[in-house]
Structure formats: structure tokens, C-alpha cells
Write a protein that holds these residues in place. Structure first.
Motif, PDB file in Angstrom:
ATOM      1  N   CYS A   1     -34.556 -48.834 -28.992  1.00 42.48           N
ATOM      2  CA  CYS A   1     -35.569 -49.057 -28.361  1.00 42.48           C
ATOM      3  C   CYS A   1     -35.636 -50.470 -27.955  1.00 42.48           C
ATOM      4  N   ASP A   2     -35.211 -51.432 -28.974  1.00 40.87           N
ATOM      5  CA  ASP A   2     -35.503 -52.894 -28.605  1.00 40.87           C
ATOM      6  C   ASP A   2     -34.707 -52.950 -27.287  1.00 40.87           C
ATOM      7  N   LEU A   3     -33.673 -52.602 -27.198  1.00 38.41           N
ATOM      8  CA  LEU A   3     -33.008 -52.836 -25.881  1.00 38.41           C
ATOM      9  C   LEU A   3     -33.455 -52.274 -24.854  1.00 38.41           C
ATOM     10  N   ASP A   4     -33.959 -50.889 -24.769  1.00 33.43           N
ATOM     11  CA  ASP A   4     -34.266 -50.031 -23.753  1.00 33.43           C
ATOM     12  C   ASP A   4     -35.529 -49.994 -23.529  1.00 33.43           C
ATOM     13  N   SER A   5     -36.521 -49.664 -24.412  1.00 30.20           N
ATOM     14  CA  SER A   5     -37.966 -49.514 -24.371  1.00 30.20           C
ATOM     15  C   SER A   5     -38.730 -50.651 -24.208  1.00 30.20           C
ATOM     16  N   ARG A   6     -38.516 -51.621 -25.214  1.00 30.93           N
ATOM     17  CA  ARG A   6     -39.360 -52.849 -25.140  1.00 30.93           C
ATOM     18  C   ARG A   6     -39.291 -53.736 -23.787  1.00 30.93           C
ATOM     19  N   PRO A   7     -40.264 -53.898 -23.380  1.00 27.79           N
ATOM     20  CA  PRO A   7     -40.565 -54.477 -22.020  1.00 27.79           C
ATOM     21  C   PRO A   7     -40.188 -55.925 -22.092  1.00 27.79           C
ATOM     22  N   PRO A   8     -39.382 -56.504 -21.066  1.00 23.18           N
ATOM     23  CA  PRO A   8     -38.853 -55.910 -20.103  1.00 23.18           C
ATOM     24  C   PRO A   8     -37.214 -55.400 -20.683  1.00 23.18           C
ATOM     25  N   PRO A   9     -37.085 -54.419 -20.217  1.00 25.69           N
ATOM     26  CA  PRO A   9     -35.709 -53.868 -20.716  1.00 25.69           C
ATOM     27  C   PRO A   9     -34.332 -54.750 -20.576  1.00 25.69           C
ATOM     28  N   LEU A  10     -33.584 -55.058 -21.131  1.00 24.56           N
ATOM     29  CA  LEU A  10     -32.271 -55.828 -21.025  1.00 24.56           C
ATOM     30  C   LEU A  10     -31.526 -55.173 -19.994  1.00 24.56           C
ATOM     31  N   ARG A  11     -31.096 -56.273 -18.945  1.00 19.88           N
ATOM     32  CA  ARG A  11     -30.395 -55.785 -18.034  1.00 19.88           C
ATOM     33  C   ARG A  11     -28.629 -55.738 -18.353  1.00 19.88           C
ATOM     34  N   TYR A  12     -27.739 -54.937 -17.727  1.00 16.14           N
ATOM     35  CA  TYR A  12     -26.297 -54.652 -18.334  1.00 16.14           C
ATOM     36  C   TYR A  12     -25.573 -54.303 -17.287  1.00 16.14           C
ATOM     37  N   LEU A  13     -24.414 -54.572 -17.488  1.00 17.00           N
ATOM     38  CA  LEU A  13     -23.230 -54.218 -16.858  1.00 17.00           C
ATOM     39  C   LEU A  13     -22.409 -53.098 -17.123  1.00 17.00           C
ATOM     40  N   ARG A  14     -22.196 -52.270 -16.247  1.00 14.35           N
ATOM     41  CA  ARG A  14     -20.960 -51.123 -16.759  1.00 14.35           C
ATOM     42  C   ARG A  14     -19.830 -51.163 -16.674  1.00 14.35           C
ATOM     43  N   ARG A  15     -18.999 -51.092 -17.561  1.00 16.72           N
ATOM     44  CA  ARG A  15     -17.451 -51.329 -17.236  1.00 16.72           C
ATOM     45  C   ARG A  15     -16.692 -50.222 -17.951  1.00 16.72           C
ATOM     46  N   ARG A  16     -15.587 -49.720 -17.520  1.00 17.96           N
ATOM     47  CA  ARG A  16     -15.011 -48.804 -18.072  1.00 17.96           C
ATOM     48  C   ARG A  16     -14.327 -49.056 -19.157  1.00 17.96           C
ATOM     49  N   ASN A  17     -14.351 -47.830 -20.289  1.00 19.51           N
ATOM     50  CA  ASN A  17     -13.929 -48.145 -21.554  1.00 19.51           C
ATOM     51  C   ASN A  17     -12.513 -48.450 -21.710  1.00 19.51           C
TER      52      ASN A  17
END
Length: 271
Positions: free
Chosen positions: A150-166
Motif C-alpha cells: 500500500c505504501d508503494l501503490d495506494s499512498r498518493p502519489p503512487p510511485l512510477r516504475y518500469l516493467r522489465r522481463r524477469n
């Protein structure tokens, strides 16, 4: 050429010259036009990747590898590495009044990796991949800075991230890479200060140490009980027979005697 025709030609030239010229585009209009052009180009490239050249030209589609299932039908082989999806990169900001200012060198810049992907105002020249501008996975962010989902996704503003293949396997979900500087700022917002975060780390480490110590003591106690029980069984198994009077069996031509304590019967012969 007659004088009337010459006068008519001069009047036509004056009419053409007097036509208003188009006004030049402003910087904002040029920037918007450039963004639309890059977006259209990215969409066109994405369609070209999804549709091979042979299919667009009406030629025979490429052969699909298939596996015989043994049940009367074929199974198509799935490619291990699907075609990547192209994401349209934002166009550079042309107008100087709209450009962000780098927090490190305080210079204006039109475009950068950190600003485009994380909305972090740092130019490419000041980017430091080994320190605060390094990328970290979601698991590392939660373990190192004691954060929750919730700290990363729900608390405003949500943190931006990059998607990379595992990198471990293509069957796993994509990794989420966060900017370390933004994760540190979010940790300070959650815990209040670096001292509170350090205290919470020490408290959790002490709790883990106590748990490991209790688990080791429990295992050691169980091991001691096993050793004691095995020694007791061996001591209990040592027994000295106390035989009574012997008896003779003529049919079998042998002697026998019985232990008075455990009832063990021992048979033997005499020469």
C-alpha cells in the motif's frame, strides 16, 4: 506587348504581392506537432512489427510450428520470446518556458530518461546509476526500506516504475523497477525520519535473532532428548540372566535352563 496588357500584368503582380503571408507557428504549436508526429510514427512501427511483411503484401503466411498431441489434432508451439511492444517515448519539450530544470546542475533540459519514465527532474548528464538514481526491484524496496504494497501503490502519489522481463524465467511475471531516490523519499514519508527507520530495522533484526535463537534451542533440546532416550534404551537393554536348575530332554538329547528374571530359555548339549 500593348500598353493595356502591360498595365494588366502589373496590376496582377501587385495583387499577388499583396496577399497576406501565413503566420509562423509558435513554440508550443511546433512542440505539439512534433509529439503527434512521433506518436504516429511509433504506432506505425508497432503495426509493422505485429504484421509481418509477407502478410501485408498478400503472400503466404509463415509456417507455424506444430506438435502432434497424439489425439488427432496438432498443438501450435508458443514462442518463448514474444515480440516486444513498442511504447511511444514522449517528445522533447521544445519551448524553454516549459522545460524542467535539473535539480543537480540547475540547467533546463528538453528530455531525459528519469524525467520521461519517473517524472524525476534530472538530466541525463547528472544521472548516477550507481547511487540514488539506481533502479531496484519491488522486493528490494520492501525489504530494505520496510515498506508495504500500500505504501508503494495506494499512498498518493503512487510511485512510477518500469516493467522489465524477469531474467530468471519467461514464465514468471514481469519485474517492477523503482527509482531508489523516490523509494527513499517514500520511506521517509512513512517512517517520519531516518532515525525511526533505523530503529525499526534494529527492532526487526533483534526479533529475527530471538526467533532464530529460540528455534536453535528447541532443536538442541530435541537432540538432547533423543540422545538421552537412546542411552536409556541401551542401558535398559543390558541384562544378566540368572538361570535356574537345568533339565534334560531325552527325546531331543539336549539340556535346557530358564532365566528366573526374564524367562529366557537356553538349550545346549553336553559332550
Amino acid at each position: 506587348m500593348s500598353e493595356a496588357n502591360a498595365n494588366q500584368l502589373i496590376s496582377n503582380e501587385e495583387t499577388v504581392t499583396a496577399e497576406p503571408k501565413p503566420e509562423p507557428l509558435t513554440a508550443a504549436q511546433r512542440a505539439r506537432s512534433e509529439r503527434q508526429r512521433l506518436k504516429a510514427r511509433a504506432l506505425r512501427d508497432a503495426r509493422l512489427i505485429q504484421r509481418p511483411t509477407s502478410c501485408r503484401e498478400g503472400l503466404t503466411a509463415p509456417t507455424v510450428n506444430a506438435l502432434d498431441s497424439g489425439g488427432g489434432f496438432l498443438l501450435e508451439e508458443e514462442d518463448e520470446a514474444p515480440a516486444p511492444k513498442l511504447a511511444a517515448r514522449p517528445a522533447p519539450i521544445v519551448h524553454a518556458t516549459e522545460q524542467p530544470r535539473c535539480v543537480t546542475c540547475e540547467r533546463l533540459f528538453p528530455q531525459s530518461f528519469l524525467f520521461d519514465n519517473f517524472d524525476h527532474p534530472v538530466c541525463d548528464e547528472c544521472r548516477d546509476n550507481g547511487d540514488e538514481h539506481a533502479l531496484m526491484t519491488r522486493t528490494e524496496a520492501k525489504n530494505e526500506f520496510l515498506l508495504k504494497d500500500c505504501d508503494l501503490d495506494s499512498r498518493p502519489p503512487p510511485l512510477r516504475y518500469l516493467r522489465r522481463r524477469n531474467p530468471h524465467s519467461s514464465r514468471y511475471g514481469d519485474m517492477r523497477l523503482y527509482l531508489r531516490a523516490q523509494v527513499e523519499a517514500r520511506a521517509l514519508l512513512v517512517w517520519g525520519s531516518e532515525d525511526e527507520l533505523a530503529s525499526e530495522r534494529e527492532r526487526r533484526e533483534e526479533a529475527r535473532s530471538r526467533t532464530r535463537l529460540q528455534r536453535d534451542h528447541k532443536r538442541l533440546r530435541a537432540l538432547r532428548l533423543d540422545v538421552r532416550s537412546s542411552l536409556y534404551d541401551r542401558q535398559r537393554g543390558v541384562h544378566t540372566h540368572e538361570f535356574g536348575a537345568e533339565s534334560y530332554d531325552e527325546a531331543a538329547d539336549q539340556y535346557s535352563r530358564t532365566c528366573a528374571t526374564c524367562g529366557h530359555i537356553e538349550t545346549y548339549e553336553k559332550m
